[in-house]
Design an enzyme around this catalytic site. Structure first.
Site, mmCIF file in Angstrom:
data_model
loop_
_atom_site.group_PDB
_atom_site.id
_atom_site.type_symbol
_atom_site.label_atom_id
_atom_site.label_comp_id
_atom_site.label_asym_id
_atom_site.label_seq_id
_atom_site.Cartn_x
_atom_site.Cartn_y
_atom_site.Cartn_z
ATOM 1 N N LYS A 90 3.344 -57.762 -83.551
ATOM 2 C CA LYS A 90 3.032 -57.977 -84.970
ATOM 3 C C LYS A 90 2.807 -56.624 -85.615
ATOM 4 O O LYS A 90 2.063 -55.789 -85.105
ATOM 5 C CB LYS A 90 1.752 -58.834 -85.107
ATOM 6 C CG LYS A 90 1.378 -59.120 -86.550
ATOM 7 C CD LYS A 90 2.132 -60.313 -87.093
ATOM 8 C CE LYS A 90 2.074 -60.423 -88.606
ATOM 9 N NZ LYS A 90 3.143 -59.607 -89.296
ATOM 10 N N GLN A 111 -1.246 -50.018 -84.214
ATOM 11 C CA GLN A 111 -1.248 -51.449 -84.500
ATOM 12 C C GLN A 111 -1.784 -52.273 -83.314
ATOM 13 O O GLN A 111 -2.445 -53.290 -83.519
ATOM 14 C CB GLN A 111 0.188 -51.889 -84.840
ATOM 15 C CG GLN A 111 0.269 -53.183 -85.649
ATOM 16 C CD GLN A 111 0.056 -52.974 -87.136
ATOM 17 O OE1 GLN A 111 0.588 -52.034 -87.710
ATOM 18 N NE2 GLN A 111 -0.718 -53.839 -87.757
ATOM 19 N N LYS A 114 -5.642 -52.109 -83.575
ATOM 20 C CA LYS A 114 -6.063 -52.742 -84.829
ATOM 21 C C LYS A 114 -5.939 -54.261 -84.710
ATOM 22 O O LYS A 114 -6.865 -55.004 -85.039
ATOM 23 C CB LYS A 114 -5.155 -52.225 -85.955
ATOM 24 C CG LYS A 114 -5.478 -52.773 -87.307
ATOM 25 C CD LYS A 114 -4.397 -52.577 -88.360
ATOM 26 C CE LYS A 114 -3.610 -51.305 -88.302
ATOM 27 N NZ LYS A 114 -2.884 -51.050 -89.573
ATOM 28 N N LYS A 126 5.920 -52.248 -84.716
ATOM 29 C CA LYS A 126 6.154 -51.657 -86.041
ATOM 30 C C LYS A 126 7.640 -51.390 -86.190
ATOM 31 O O LYS A 126 8.339 -51.231 -85.195
ATOM 32 C CB LYS A 126 5.401 -50.327 -86.164
ATOM 33 C CG LYS A 126 5.166 -49.894 -87.592
ATOM 34 C CD LYS A 126 3.885 -50.486 -88.131
ATOM 35 C CE LYS A 126 3.669 -50.185 -89.588
ATOM 36 N NZ LYS A 126 2.314 -50.603 -90.014
ATOM 37 N N GLY A 165 5.144 -56.382 -94.328
ATOM 38 C CA GLY A 165 5.365 -55.209 -95.164
ATOM 39 C C GLY A 165 4.562 -54.003 -94.708
ATOM 40 O O GLY A 165 3.687 -54.092 -93.845
ATOM 41 N N ASP A 166 4.893 -52.872 -95.277
ATOM 42 C CA ASP A 166 4.136 -51.620 -95.145
ATOM 43 C C ASP A 166 4.628 -50.790 -96.337
ATOM 44 O O ASP A 166 5.126 -51.368 -97.320
ATOM 45 C CB ASP A 166 4.442 -50.942 -93.792
ATOM 46 C CG ASP A 166 3.429 -49.840 -93.435
ATOM 47 O OD1 ASP A 166 2.329 -50.172 -92.954
ATOM 48 O OD2 ASP A 166 3.713 -48.650 -93.669
ATOM 49 N N THR A 210 -5.593 -56.187 -97.480
ATOM 50 C CA THR A 210 -5.900 -54.889 -96.873
ATOM 51 C C THR A 210 -6.967 -54.166 -97.701
ATOM 52 O O THR A 210 -7.954 -53.652 -97.167
ATOM 53 C CB THR A 210 -4.634 -54.016 -96.730
ATOM 54 O OG1 THR A 210 -3.590 -54.822 -96.192
ATOM 55 C CG2 THR A 210 -4.877 -52.822 -95.842
ATOM 56 N N ASN A 241 -0.179 -51.302 -102.831
ATOM 57 C CA ASN A 241 -0.906 -52.522 -102.578
ATOM 58 C C ASN A 241 -2.344 -52.310 -102.075
ATOM 59 O O ASN A 241 -3.285 -52.943 -102.556
ATOM 60 C CB ASN A 241 -0.071 -53.276 -101.533
ATOM 61 C CG ASN A 241 -0.601 -54.612 -101.224
ATOM 62 O OD1 ASN A 241 -0.891 -55.366 -102.124
ATOM 63 N ND2 ASN A 241 -0.763 -54.901 -99.962
ATOM 64 N N SER A 378 -2.306 -61.644 -92.233
ATOM 65 C CA SER A 378 -0.975 -62.036 -91.754
ATOM 66 C C SER A 378 -1.115 -63.060 -90.629
ATOM 67 O O SER A 378 -0.351 -64.024 -90.553
ATOM 68 C CB SER A 378 -0.213 -60.821 -91.223
ATOM 69 O OG SER A 378 0.391 -60.104 -92.270
HETATM 70 N N1 GLU Z 1 1.504 -52.834 -92.496
HETATM 71 C C1 GLU Z 1 0.194 -53.405 -92.352
HETATM 72 C C2 GLU Z 1 -0.587 -52.626 -91.324
HETATM 73 O O1 GLU Z 1 -0.424 -51.426 -91.219
HETATM 74 C C3 GLU Z 1 0.226 -54.908 -92.132
HETATM 75 C C4 GLU Z 1 1.007 -55.391 -90.951
HETATM 76 C C5 GLU Z 1 1.159 -56.914 -90.889
HETATM 77 O O2 GLU Z 1 0.658 -57.621 -91.742
HETATM 78 O O3 GLU Z 1 1.796 -57.354 -89.926
HETATM 79 O O4 GLU Z 1 -1.435 -53.124 -90.641
#
Ligand code: GLU
Length: 446
Positions: A90, A111, A114, A126, A165-166, A210, A241, A378
């Site tokens: 994810k 990630q 996190k 990612k 997204g990012d 976020t 965002n 998410s």
């Molecule tokens: N891009 C965001 C992050 O850096 C969200 C990633 C997601 O929702 O999968 O955590």
């Protein structure tokens, strides 16, 4: 540093040359794990560290598309499926000219931890492309997204890998990506992407998550000190965002946001940023932050985005991009008596900047904890997709808030347990690592 961790880091650097952001992300985590390997030799025996720094799978592909002038363009696409110990891979997709495999790997690595901190069943991954969305027409964005998905679709799925997204990828892009995925697989698999539109499987509060999550965590840290965000002056970098919804929540809690930025520079509005104007510029017009001063003469624009950290403030929230806040900026914040720095972007502070904050006992909310609200929501979107339900805004926001409070709690408890009281960065790294490492031990050498 012990011989063991030094060796793992050296081997990682040798195997992945010329990827400075990736090296930085790994070193930051591994350095804080030292006491973990002392206390739990079983992780060393199971080779957890050697395995965790190596992505399970890395995909790199050609993305050809035709621009509005009829020229063929070629970009490079990436998806790094880093770790699936806790659930399907994810993590977001980033479309930005600075993207390369090292950037995607640093983001994928972050990630993993996190996502583990959210307590939801999601692994780490990612992806993205060096495509630059700036100045592109809607048609060009759509054709690019369709081409990108024409290759990516075979590597993802609701139980396999769930992108979102990012930077450079928002609701519009997720829409085009989902449309193409659905067409190719001939099935409505809502849970394959998150950040979807609200009437076709998206979650309320995902857009805000976020930024809101960051401010909830900051508020928790201040609460511990008998303080709050009310009446604080806040500087926030970025105007995407994360920055927009962090601003919204700060204002809701009675704080005053005085500056926002983009890659062209920053605006300073001593009367407090008018968020409606920013939303109109960034979300509707897709314009530049300097346009803000045309509508608000009280504000001034400075064409140097890194100078935003020279502004006197109580709280600084870097919400733009990696390494945007260096040692000199950190010192300027300290000299201006900043109380707290909270990372809304991924790895926005350089290692030297973090040292400055530590030496001066500044409250520091590290990215892996502070910006986890987006991916946590998410995961809540995935839950709703599996249930074929849509939750109310209040229910999603309440769940998000609970997750952020819990992330703060486990990070600070873990730091204390490992003899580093108050060091949320170490606490978050260790707490995230322990969850993943335990799962990896239990799942065997795979
Ligand atoms: N891009 C965001 C992050 O850096 C969200 C990633 C997601 O929702 O999968 O955590």
């Amino acid at each position: 540093m012990s011989q063991y961790t030094t060796r793992v880091i050296e081997e990682m650097m040798e195997r992945n040359p010329n990827q400075p952001e990736f090296h930085q992300a790994i070193k930051e985590v591994v350095e804080s794990l030292e006491p973990v390997f002392e206390k739990n030799p079983e992780y060393k025996e199971a080779g957890i560290l050697e395995r965790i720094v190596e992505p399970e799978r890395q995909i790199m592909f050609r993305v050809p598309w035709v621009d509005d002038e009829g020229n063929v363009q070629v970009n490079r696409g990436f998806r790094v499926q880093y770790n699936s110990a806790l659930g399907p891979y994810k993590g977001g997709l980033r479309f930005h000219p600075s993207v390369n495999v090292g950037i995607i790997k640093f983001l994928g690595f972050e990630q993993i931890f996190k996502n583990a901190l959210t307590g939801r069943p999601i692994g780490g991954g990612k992806g993205g492309s060096d495509f630059d969305p700036k100045g592109k027409s809607d048609g060009e964005i759509m054709r690019f997204c369709q081409s990108f998905m024409t290759e990516l679709y075979r590597h993802i799925g609701p139980d396999l890998d769930v992108p979102a997204g990012d930077i450079g990828v928002g609701g519009r892009e997720i829409g085009y990506l989902f449309g193409q995925y659905k067409r190719i697989v001939n099935a409505y698999e809502a849970g394959v992407l998150t950040g979807k539109g609200l009437n076709w499987g998206g979650s309320l509060a995902r857009t805000e998550a976020t930024g809101y999550g960051l401010v909830y965590l900051v508020e928790e840290m201040l609460k511990e000190q008998g303080d709050s965000i009310a009446d604080k002056e806040v500087v926030i970098s970025g105007s995407g965002n994360v920055a927009i919804y962090a601003t919204e929540k700060v204002q809701e809690l009675g704080g005053k946001v005085v500056a926002l930025s983009d890659s062209g520079g920053y605006v300073y509005d001593p009367e407090g940023i008018k968020l409606d104007t920013v939303k109109e510029i960034k979300e509707v017009r897709r314009g530049r932050i300097k346009e803000y001063v045309e509508e608000h003469p009280s504000a001034e624009f400075t064409a140097d985005s890194s100078a935003i950290w020279q502004i006197d403030c109580d709280i600084a929230l870097p919400c733009a991009t990696q390494n945007e806040l260096n040692e000199e900026s950190a010192q300027a914040l300290v000299d201006n008596d900043v109380i707290l720095v909270g990372e809304g972007a991924n790895m926005p502070s350089t290692p030297k900047a973090i040292e400055v904050f530590k030496e001066n006992s500044i409250l520091f909310a590290p990215a892996k904890a502070a910006n986890a609200g987006g991916v946590a929501t998410s995961a809540i979107e995935m839950t709703q997709n599996s249930m074929r339900e849509s939750w109310t805004f209040e229910r999603v926001e309440g769940t998000l808030k609970g997750i952020m409070i819990n992330i703060h709690k486990i990070s600070s408890q873990t730091a204390k347990e490992y003899g580093m009281e108050g060091d949320l960065a170490a606490g978050a790294n260790i707490a995230g690592f322990l969850k993943v490492a335990d799962a990896m031990v239990e799942q065997g050498v795979i």
